[in-house]
Design an enzyme around this catalytic site. Sequence first.
Site, mmCIF file in Angstrom:
data_model
loop_
_atom_site.group_PDB
_atom_site.id
_atom_site.type_symbol
_atom_site.label_atom_id
_atom_site.label_comp_id
_atom_site.label_asym_id
_atom_site.label_seq_id
_atom_site.Cartn_x
_atom_site.Cartn_y
_atom_site.Cartn_z
ATOM 1 N N THR A 186 80.831 -40.493 -26.759
ATOM 2 C CA THR A 186 79.508 -40.190 -27.317
ATOM 3 C C THR A 186 79.719 -39.526 -28.669
ATOM 4 O O THR A 186 80.777 -38.942 -28.907
ATOM 5 C CB THR A 186 78.708 -39.244 -26.411
ATOM 6 O OG1 THR A 186 79.454 -38.045 -26.282
ATOM 7 C CG2 THR A 186 78.465 -39.838 -25.050
ATOM 8 N N GLU A 331 75.827 -42.886 -21.639
ATOM 9 C CA GLU A 331 76.134 -42.516 -20.252
ATOM 10 C C GLU A 331 75.433 -43.409 -19.232
ATOM 11 O O GLU A 331 75.700 -43.308 -18.047
ATOM 12 C CB GLU A 331 75.705 -41.053 -20.005
ATOM 13 C CG GLU A 331 76.582 -40.025 -20.700
ATOM 14 C CD GLU A 331 76.147 -39.697 -22.121
ATOM 15 O OE1 GLU A 331 75.419 -40.522 -22.725
ATOM 16 O OE2 GLU A 331 76.536 -38.632 -22.635
ATOM 17 N N LYS A 439 59.252 -25.606 -29.919
ATOM 18 C CA LYS A 439 58.407 -24.841 -29.006
ATOM 19 C C LYS A 439 57.550 -23.905 -29.839
ATOM 20 O O LYS A 439 58.068 -23.021 -30.509
ATOM 21 C CB LYS A 439 59.283 -24.046 -28.035
ATOM 22 C CG LYS A 439 58.727 -24.014 -26.651
ATOM 23 C CD LYS A 439 59.732 -23.464 -25.665
ATOM 24 C CE LYS A 439 59.192 -23.645 -24.254
ATOM 25 N NZ LYS A 439 60.058 -23.113 -23.250
ATOM 26 N N TRP A 444 55.794 -26.940 -25.616
ATOM 27 C CA TRP A 444 56.624 -27.975 -26.237
ATOM 28 C C TRP A 444 55.752 -28.916 -27.053
ATOM 29 O O TRP A 444 54.735 -29.403 -26.566
ATOM 30 C CB TRP A 444 57.335 -28.803 -25.173
ATOM 31 C CG TRP A 444 58.470 -28.098 -24.505
ATOM 32 C CD1 TRP A 444 59.063 -26.948 -24.917
ATOM 33 C CD2 TRP A 444 59.146 -28.509 -23.319
ATOM 34 N NE1 TRP A 444 60.072 -26.616 -24.056
ATOM 35 C CE2 TRP A 444 60.151 -27.554 -23.066
ATOM 36 C CE3 TRP A 444 59.017 -29.587 -22.450
ATOM 37 C CZ2 TRP A 444 61.017 -27.641 -21.990
ATOM 38 C CZ3 TRP A 444 59.880 -29.676 -21.372
ATOM 39 C CH2 TRP A 444 60.870 -28.714 -21.144
HETATM 40 P P1 ADP Z 1 74.197 -40.289 -28.949
HETATM 41 O O1 ADP Z 1 74.117 -39.094 -28.044
HETATM 42 O O2 ADP Z 1 75.480 -40.656 -29.470
HETATM 43 O O3 ADP Z 1 73.037 -40.450 -29.886
HETATM 44 P P2 ADP Z 1 73.324 -42.494 -27.394
HETATM 45 O O4 ADP Z 1 73.347 -43.613 -28.306
HETATM 46 O O5 ADP Z 1 73.855 -42.615 -26.053
HETATM 47 O O6 ADP Z 1 74.130 -41.408 -27.938
HETATM 48 O O7 ADP Z 1 71.874 -41.912 -27.443
HETATM 49 C C1 ADP Z 1 71.114 -41.729 -26.335
HETATM 50 C C2 ADP Z 1 69.883 -40.989 -26.721
HETATM 51 O O8 ADP Z 1 69.114 -41.714 -27.676
HETATM 52 C C3 ADP Z 1 68.944 -40.770 -25.580
HETATM 53 O O9 ADP Z 1 69.337 -39.676 -24.790
HETATM 54 C C4 ADP Z 1 67.620 -40.528 -26.300
HETATM 55 O O10 ADP Z 1 67.523 -39.199 -26.764
HETATM 56 C C5 ADP Z 1 67.729 -41.432 -27.492
HETATM 57 N N1 ADP Z 1 67.008 -42.673 -27.230
HETATM 58 C C6 ADP Z 1 67.475 -43.813 -26.712
HETATM 59 N N2 ADP Z 1 66.511 -44.744 -26.632
HETATM 60 C C7 ADP Z 1 65.379 -44.171 -27.093
HETATM 61 C C8 ADP Z 1 64.020 -44.597 -27.258
HETATM 62 N N3 ADP Z 1 63.624 -45.822 -26.962
HETATM 63 N N4 ADP Z 1 63.128 -43.698 -27.752
HETATM 64 C C9 ADP Z 1 63.514 -42.451 -28.088
HETATM 65 N N5 ADP Z 1 64.768 -42.002 -27.977
HETATM 66 C C10 ADP Z 1 65.695 -42.838 -27.475
#
Ligand code: ADP
Length: 544
Positions: A186, A331, A439, A444
Amino acid sequence: MNGLMQDKPLLISSLLTHAERYSGQVEVVSRRIEGDLHRYTWADVAQRSRQLAMALDELGLKPGSRVASIAWNGYRHLELYYGVSGSERVLHTVNPRLHSSQIAWILQHAEDEVVFFDESFATLVESLKPLAPGVKHWVMLCEPDALDNTADSAGLLSYEALIAAQSGDYVWPEFDERTASSMCYTSGTTGNPKAVLYSHRSTVLHTLVLTTPNGLGVGSQDALLPVVPMFHVNAWGVPYCAALAGAKLVLPGPALDGASVYDLIEREGVTLALGVPTVWQTLLDHMERHQHTFSTLKKTSIGGSACSPSMQQCFEDQHNVEVIHCWGMTETSPLGTTSKLMTQHQELSREEQQRVRLKQGRPVFGIDMRIVDDQGIEQPWNGKAAGHLQVKGPWVISAYYKDEIDNRLDDGWFATGDVATIDEHAYLQLTDRSKDVVKSGGEWLSTIDIENIALSHNGVALAAAIGVPHPKWDERPVVVVLKKPDAEVSAEEILALYPGRLAKWQSPDDVIFVDEMPLGATGKVLKTQIRQQLQGYTLPDLGS
Ligand code: ADP
């Protein structure tokens, strides 16, 4: 009593074997680093992946050995996906946009024995070599003569020479489907990156569900373009899904600018393209400037960050391309939810349907989800109560690689770090990431709502809502805006968009224009950096 059906393990090699036997003539087209297009078929992918597997045998790599790739989306990278995992080794896809010291740390942590890399990363590799002494072989994804043009080619091997020495007369081994197949770190916005280790079983199950109508709905008539990189979460599983469906696969190489992506979509008859919003914004801006539209594209899958209403409308109303909004993360392999309509939505107007589909959507089969408050108490599904999103399922992480202390698993539920509501029809709607939450007065706020409203202004390219300290309310939101090139936009115009859409306390107190928006390695806005840039900033009502 056991069933009496055949006990075939779910292995990644079976996806390729299926594509070779039943869709062997279907094309895989790649934009090469040189700019030209390379085309061959699934039968060729299978043959060359077997040659690669034999080459790995000859390099002495044991089952379970980690093999890294530092490469764009291209045909040789695809062969690594199948050749490495199929032969019971683990493909570690490395994000080349990370800092070299971070990449070196990752290579050492994963204990990679071989690194395959694109020619464009030759300089990066030179800086990595002394920092990653555990790597035994560095293989450039090139013809042998390209090594002659490389400044320091000592100790480098050529991919084409390596596989040309092998017949490809190889039988994919059968082993336990729980065996590790690939790994992805990640991005590590806080602390060191952490590795997610996928298995053959998790990958094949994810691929099966990804292909269904409630997933992306992919069939043999499709041509898939993953603009999402193959170094990030297995390009959302698209290289596997195309093989399973017998679909054409189109790989964009390093050319991710609007003109190149548009050209590829049109030239290769792409029907489904997948990527993060920042990539699509570049494409849509290009199309607007040149008054282009699509002739073959039917669907686009958008995830990684929230899809804004303006982006949805642009794809759907102007270009007649359906947006499939998805939520997922490294994940979760990544697919968790997709936003599709249910029968009861058929009667709604187009605008109302679009509003439903702008949510992150409903879980696909295999994913279970819930929202909990700070005390871990489950929150109701009423579309209003927000909570920490937790998920579980056969392609959700159970622990990070080499990570003994795991504080993100709560009774089998993985804490995603996202904050969301769920409505009575099980549509998930993200309001924030926990670390980005604003917040104000104990409540929130949804930074996603604030950003989407700013993005509805025609002149706004990117928007990021950030909380800044406030003596009375703890925090108040401001919206940081990058304008589109040559656009005229004032702070007043943007602030005027909020009344009627959000309550005053939910709306930003100020608009801050920036010349550049910091983007992370996967194309997402880096709020941590913006927060640093805003240090010393004072809200208008607190000004001296
Ligand atoms: P990184 O933590 O490297 O950015 P990821 O690519 O795994 O890793 O990102 C996952 C995160 O991206 C999610 O936990 C969420 O916060 C955000 N995310 C993924 N898809 C969406 C979506 N459709 N709308 C808003 N946020 C999203």
